[in-house]
Enzyme design. Structure first.
Site, short mmCIF file in Angstrom:
data_model
loop_
_atom_site.label_atom_id
_atom_site.label_comp_id
_atom_site.label_asym_id
_atom_site.label_seq_id
_atom_site.Cartn_x
_atom_site.Cartn_y
_atom_site.Cartn_z
CD1 TRP A 1 -3.78 -7.37 -3.54
CD2 TRP A 1 -1.83 -8.27 -2.87
NE1 TRP A 1 -2.81 -7.05 -4.46
CE2 TRP A 1 -1.62 -7.59 -4.08
CE3 TRP A 1 -0.76 -8.92 -2.25
CZ2 TRP A 1 -0.37 -7.53 -4.69
CZ3 TRP A 1 0.48 -8.86 -2.85
CH2 TRP A 1 0.67 -8.17 -4.06
CG ASP B 1 1.51 -7.42 2.17
OD1 ASP B 1 2.28 -6.46 1.95
OD2 ASP B 1 0.79 -7.92 1.28
CB ALA C 1 0.97 -2.75 0.74
CE LYS D 1 -0.51 0.39 -3.75
NZ LYS D 1 -1.69 -0.22 -4.32
N1 PMP Z 1 0.29 -6.16 -0.56
C1 PMP Z 1 -0.93 -5.62 -0.61
C2 PMP Z 1 -1.92 -6.00 0.43
C3 PMP Z 1 -1.27 -4.73 -1.62
O1 PMP Z 1 -2.49 -4.22 -1.66
C4 PMP Z 1 -0.30 -4.37 -2.57
C5 PMP Z 1 -0.62 -3.39 -3.65
N2 PMP Z 1 -1.72 -3.67 -4.41
C6 PMP Z 1 0.97 -4.96 -2.47
C7 PMP Z 1 1.23 -5.83 -1.45
C8 PMP Z 1 2.12 -4.73 -3.41
O2 PMP Z 1 2.24 -3.55 -4.05
P1 PMP Z 1 3.48 -3.21 -4.97
O3 PMP Z 1 4.05 -4.48 -5.51
O4 PMP Z 1 2.92 -2.35 -6.04
O5 PMP Z 1 4.46 -2.50 -4.09
#
Ligand code: PMP
Length: 394
Positions: free
Chosen positions: A127, A208, A210, A243
């Protein structure tokens, strides 16, 4: 003062969203931004979320501040959902953050406070915000091998060899599940190998998380990080509720810090709390409260789990359907990897020129590195996407 600023390169994904919006073609297809879509192409509010919000609206008597660390009930609920019994509660410090991005940012700020010379090992690819945030807080970044593009699969040997180079003062970012952008995840055996390397090097994992529940189900998706928690003295986990609760704009997240003992966890909690205070003081509460209420009420929790499972099954179905359609149209098995990968994303193996052809000639938008949001497909548009891929020379 403001005239001294230099222009910032626009975020690639947000730039693509703007380009998509400006495209006048009625039949354009957005497979760029990472948002789950249902069969009608919408991103609905989950049923359990609606019910919890209704209850909160009826019962909530104040919008007064919650603590700097967020609501303790939320932090307990997230810790239990993510770690289950893999770590004793008194070794885990946690604070709520605005989304998973906030959690990653606070995690890397914490690392910088502990060791400004820390190197952040980041999978290649990852990411884009991982490297961006690490750079912004002033930490050195090291890319580690992760993906074998030719095989469309994890490069486990390359990953382990590169992670051997991390030291005790370094951090290793790992995706808990549903690797973004590749969709290539670690197997249980790979997680055990990574745990062994981390144990040997003393580097700190930052997991991470997510997409918990989007890969193979909540328990299976958490198994890798729980294995690390059982074997390692320390780790950080950046949790997002964007998500899996569909709470994107409410900004639900938390950073969990597993420490070697309760006293160090207390030290970490004090630092995390201070970082929250410096950055935004009180983390957002509404979405966190929705998550807490869902996880605490057995009926709501069961309904959330059912809907989450249906979302995951739908994504698996779309992966299978795209892979099957491409097999029929191309007469080859070379797209079988799409069905095998996990979560929302696949790297479809398109060059930047092929990505441009798909967009310009066929109105099909994927990210420039060839990342497709498989969860953005619908049964209706899937054949057109497959034809666009092949017409672009994939
Ligand atoms: N880490 C990863 C790998 C992601 O894909 C995302 C969302 N795009 C996030 C963290 C963070 O998402 P959010 O801040 O919307 O909770």
């Amino acid at each position: 003062m403001l005239t001294r600023l230099s222009p910032q390169a626009p975020d690639k994904i947000i730039g693509l969203m703007q380009q998509f919006r400006a495209d006048p073609r009625a039949d354009k297809i957005d497979l760029g931004v990472g948002v789950y879509r249902d069969a009608a192409g919408g991103t609905p509010v989950m049923r359990a979320v609606k019910t919890a919000e209704q209850r909160i609206w009826q019962a909530q008597a104040t919008k007064g501040y919650v603590g700097i660390e967020g609501d303790p009930a939320f932090l307990d609920a997230v810790r239990t959902l993510v770690l289950d019994d893999a770590a004793p509660p008194d070794r885990v410090a946690a604070v709520a953050t605005p989304g998973g991005t906030g959690a990653v940012r606070i995690a890397l700020d914490l690392v910088r406070l502990a060791n400004p010379a820390a190197r952040v090992f980041i999978p290649d690819p990852s990411w884009p915000n991982h490297a961006a945030i690490a750079g912004f807080v002033g930490l050195e970044q090291v890319a580690y091998r992760y993906y074998d593009a030719a095989a469309h699969a994890l490069d486990a040997a390359g990953m382990l060899a590169d992670l051997e180079r991390a030291g005790p003062g370094d951090v290793v970012i790992l995706h808990g599940c549903c690797h973004n952008p590749t969709g290539a995840d670690l197997s249980p055996a790979d997680w055990a190998d990574v745990a062994a390397v981390l144990q040997k090097t003393g580097a700190l994992p930052l997991v991470d998380l997510a997409y918990l529940g989007f890969g193979a189900g909540v328990e299976a998706d958490a198994a890798g990080l729980r294995l690390l928690a059982r074997h390692l003295p320390e780790m950080l986990i950046a949790v997002s509720g964007s998500k899996n609760f569909g709470l994107y704009r409410e900004r639900v997240g938390a950073i969990l810090a597993l420490a070697g003992d309760a006293a160090t966890a207390t030290l970490a909690r004090g630092n995390l709390s201070n970082l929250n205070r410096q950055t935004y003081a009180f983390p957002p509460d509404h979405g966190a409260r929705v998550v807490t209420d869902i996880l605490a009420d057995p009926a709501l929790r069961a309904d959330w789990q059912t809907e989450l499972d249906a979302m995951r099954t739908r994504m698996e179905g779309l992966r299978g359907a795209l892979s099957d359609t491409l097999r029929e149209l191309s007469g080859s098995d070379r797209f079988g990897f799409i069905a095998a990968q996990k979560g929302m994303f696949s790297l479809i193996g398109a060059t930047p020129a092929q990505v441009a052809t798909m967009r310009d000639d066929h109105g099909v938008y994927v990210i420039g590195d060839g990342r497709m949001n498989v969860a953005g497909l619908t049964e209706a548009i899937l054949p057109r996407v497959a034809r666009a891929m092949l017409a672009a020379g994939l």
